[in-house]
Design a protein around this motif. Structure first.
Motif, PDB file in Angstrom:
ATOM      1  N   THR A 107      26.953  55.769  35.673  1.00 14.98           N
ATOM      2  CA  THR A 107      27.712  56.836  36.500  1.00 14.98           C
ATOM      3  C   THR A 107      29.090  56.664  36.573  1.00 14.98           C
ATOM      4  O   THR A 107      29.862  57.773  36.345  1.00 14.98           O
ATOM      5  N   LEU A 108      29.732  55.317  36.643  1.00 10.22           N
ATOM      6  CA  LEU A 108      31.354  55.279  36.794  1.00 10.22           C
ATOM      7  C   LEU A 108      31.974  55.424  35.488  1.00 10.22           C
ATOM      8  O   LEU A 108      32.808  56.027  35.554  1.00 10.22           O
TER       9      LEU A 108
ATOM     10  N   CYS B 282      33.109  47.788  33.831  1.00  4.49           N
ATOM     11  CA  CYS B 282      31.899  47.925  34.638  1.00  4.49           C
ATOM     12  C   CYS B 282      30.774  46.562  34.370  1.00  4.49           C
ATOM     13  O   CYS B 282      30.199  45.906  35.053  1.00  4.49           O
TER      14      CYS B 282
ATOM     15  N   LEU C 194      22.310  51.628  36.898  1.00  3.72           N
ATOM     16  CA  LEU C 194      22.491  52.871  37.676  1.00  3.72           C
ATOM     17  C   LEU C 194      23.853  53.095  37.945  1.00  3.72           C
ATOM     18  O   LEU C 194      24.392  54.156  37.670  1.00  3.72           O
ATOM     19  N   LEU C 195      24.709  51.922  38.152  1.00  7.39           N
ATOM     20  CA  LEU C 195      26.168  52.328  38.488  1.00  7.39           C
ATOM     21  C   LEU C 195      27.084  52.301  37.392  1.00  7.39           C
ATOM     22  O   LEU C 195      27.925  53.018  36.969  1.00  7.39           O
TER      23      LEU C 195
ATOM     24  N   GLU D  15      33.277  51.274  30.638  1.00  5.66           N
ATOM     25  CA  GLU D  15      31.983  50.780  30.431  1.00  5.66           C
ATOM     26  C   GLU D  15      32.214  49.041  30.383  1.00  5.66           C
ATOM     27  O   GLU D  15      31.387  48.421  31.127  1.00  5.66           O
TER      28      GLU D  15
ATOM     29  N   LEU E 183      32.009  59.258  35.334  1.00  2.00           N
ATOM     30  CA  LEU E 183      32.824  59.926  36.333  1.00  2.00           C
ATOM     31  C   LEU E 183      34.308  59.541  36.121  1.00  2.00           C
ATOM     32  O   LEU E 183      34.920  60.543  35.999  1.00  2.00           O
TER      33      LEU E 183
END
Length: 526
Positions: free
Chosen positions: A284-285, A269, A280-281, A266, A288
């Motif tokens: 999700t990342l 990112c 959004l990303l 996190e 994942l």
């Protein structure tokens, strides 16, 4: 028993002494301690905190400032303090109201300073020098405590301490349900009790992941989401390193590792994903990458570590039972004094997940028995010190139930030598339980938290309830006896600052009635 008005008064007294609401970044509590996160620990008036009625002692550990208040009282004082912090935050958000400016000038809302008395020396320099000295001492102590190891242990404790109430409650219910099942009573109720007692333990990985992310600076729900992978039934279809995974493999250690990986992803990112795509990303990342890393690496590694912990505990007790019990029982009180005992919670939780009980907790519980025996010996020795005896009478019930801080900070540690003889009693009780473990009579606890007499409903072992309870009771009696005899023989029968056993005493200082936490004079431990 304190009145209901005492708890708001204690909270109100503590708030300005720890630097005010603006200096408090977090307020939580364990069974006996108010745990405050402070922006600037140097703002604490430690002597003032010690002097607050109801404060049994203080423990400083880097940025965490722990005020020992005792069981029951700590939860109520923490609730009052949180209310005051919320009110202060609301007031700050609303902004200050109109203030009056004095006619003679000066800062708004303040009265002009009174003129100095004729011939009086200005106190500013002396006060400033004393404040600087105190700030320097606190800063030096903070630097000594700010070691990487202590910081890591403190954070681990912050992850698991909030889980203790649920561990206790579910453990008690599991013990009660086990008794009902063994006795064949209430067969219609036991399945429901099984579900209620086991639900938390089945999902403890999620709570550990949530707290880990919160403590280490990530988004808590993302930590919980990634840790949930550890207990999901679908992992049984995943193969890593040639081995098919099992739901729950790695336990709380795997959950903590998964959440830490989620925090790292996190943060990576947040520094690279554009703001317009962050919502959004980034989640999700995080889920994942951390989820796949958990499945294809962390669960396998954490499972190996968890198995090693279980095998090591078994080997330790079977091979070196009395020695292991002596060391663990003898060293636990210093760990409690330093606030480091919470770092053992992951080990207990791992053993409970693997074996159904932790064999370490009954050994560590013997430290409390030594403490009780030492306190009774001090009570007998100090026949004329009413203050010490009153402190012991008030703290002894909690000590019998396994809550040792009131006796540690109120009696044995200020007197010094009784703290060492209490450790000797704990070592003897631990050696007793360890000896029977080496013979094959294992004593464990199905939950973490209580000890002393309060641990009896949570006991479990491989020989049945009665032999297990008998071994544990024998350990307690051994700890009581050795703690009493060692203290009675080695304690000179007077509190620090006394003129003699029958003379006037400095009992208020000796008993920690003003919050004294350190040993004094010749009774100080080496």
């Amino acid at each position: 028993m304190p009145t209901s008005d005492a708890y708001p008064s204690t909270a109100a007294a503590l708030l300005p002494l720890v630097g005010g609401a603006a200096n408090i970044t977090s307020a939580a509590h364990c069974m006996t301690r108010l745990r405050l996160g402070l922006a600037d620990p140097s703002l604490v008036d430690e002597e003032g905190v010690r002097a607050v009625p109801g404060v049994l002692g203080v423990v400083t550990d880097g940025q965490t400032y722990q005020v020992v208040l005792g069981p029951g009282a700590v939860a109520r004082v923490t609730a009052e303090l949180r209310t005051m912090l919320a009110d202060a935050a609301a007031h700050a958000e609303a902004g200050p109201g109109p203030v009056a400016v004095p006619a003679g000038g000066g800062a708004p809302g303040t009265a002009p300073p009174p003129p100095p008395a004729p011939g009086a020396a200005p106190p500013a320099d002396t006060a400033g020098e004393l404040a600087a000295v105190g700030a320097g001492l606190r800063a030096a102590r903070a630097r000594r405590n700010a070691t990487p190891l202590k910081a890591a242990l403190r954070r681990i404790a912050d992850v698991f301490v909030p889980l203790i109430p649920a561990l206790i409650g579910c453990g008690v219910l599991a013990g009660l349900n086990g008794l009902l099942v063994n006795a064949g009573w209430l067969p219609g109720l036991t399945p429901a009790l099984t579900a209620v007692a086991s639900g938390f333990m089945a999902l403890i990985a999620v709570f550990v992941g949530y707290n880990t992310a919160a403590v280490f600076g990530g988004t808590p729900v993302l930590g919980g989401a990634v840790a949930a992978v550890v207990v999901h039934p679908g992992v049984a279809k995943v193969t890593a390193f040639g081995v098919t995974l099992a739901p729950g493999q790695g336990g709380v250690l795997g959950a903590m590792a998964a959440a830490l990986l989620a925090v790292a992803v996190e943060r990576w990112c947040r520094g690279r994903v554009p703001d317009t795509l962050d919502v959004l990303l980034t989640p999700t990342l995080t889920v994942l990458v951390a989820g796949l890393g958990t499945l294809y690496g962390l669960m396998w590694a954490a499972g190996a570590v968890s198995s090693a912990i279980g095998h090591a505990a078994d080997w330790l007790l079977v091979t070196t039972g009395p020695l292991a019990g002596l060391i663990l029982g003898g060293l636990f009180l210093p760990l409690v004094m330093l606030g480091l005992h919470q770092a053992l919670i992951p080990l207990h939780t791992t053993l409970i997940e693997q074996q159904g009980y932790t064999v370490l907790l009954p050994l560590l519980a013997m430290a409390g028995a030594g403490q009780v025996g030492a306190a009774v010996a001090v009570y007998v020795r100090l026949r004329h010190d009413t203050s010490v005896r009153r402190t012991i009478r008030s703290a002894l019930p909690a000590g019998l139930l396994g809550v040792g801080e009131p006796l540690i900070y109120g009696v044995s540690l200020p007197l010094g030598r009784p703290f060492l003889t209490a450790c000797a009693g704990g070592a003897a009780g631990g050696a007793f339980v360890g000896f029977f473990a080496m013979l094959g009579d294992r004593v464990g606890a199905t939950a973490i938290g209580p000890s002393g007499w309060a641990l009896f409903p949570l006991l479990a072992g491989n020989r049945g309830p009665l032999p297990t309870a008998a071994v544990y009771a024998g350990g307690l009696l051994t700890g009581y006896a050795i703690g009493f005899l060692a203290t009675y023989a080695g304690f000179r029968g007077e509190a620090p600052g006394t003129e003699g056993a029958d003379g006037p005493t400095g009992s208020e200082e000796a008993t920690g009635a003003q919050g004294t936490t350190g040993p004094t004079e010749s009774e100080a431990p080496a």
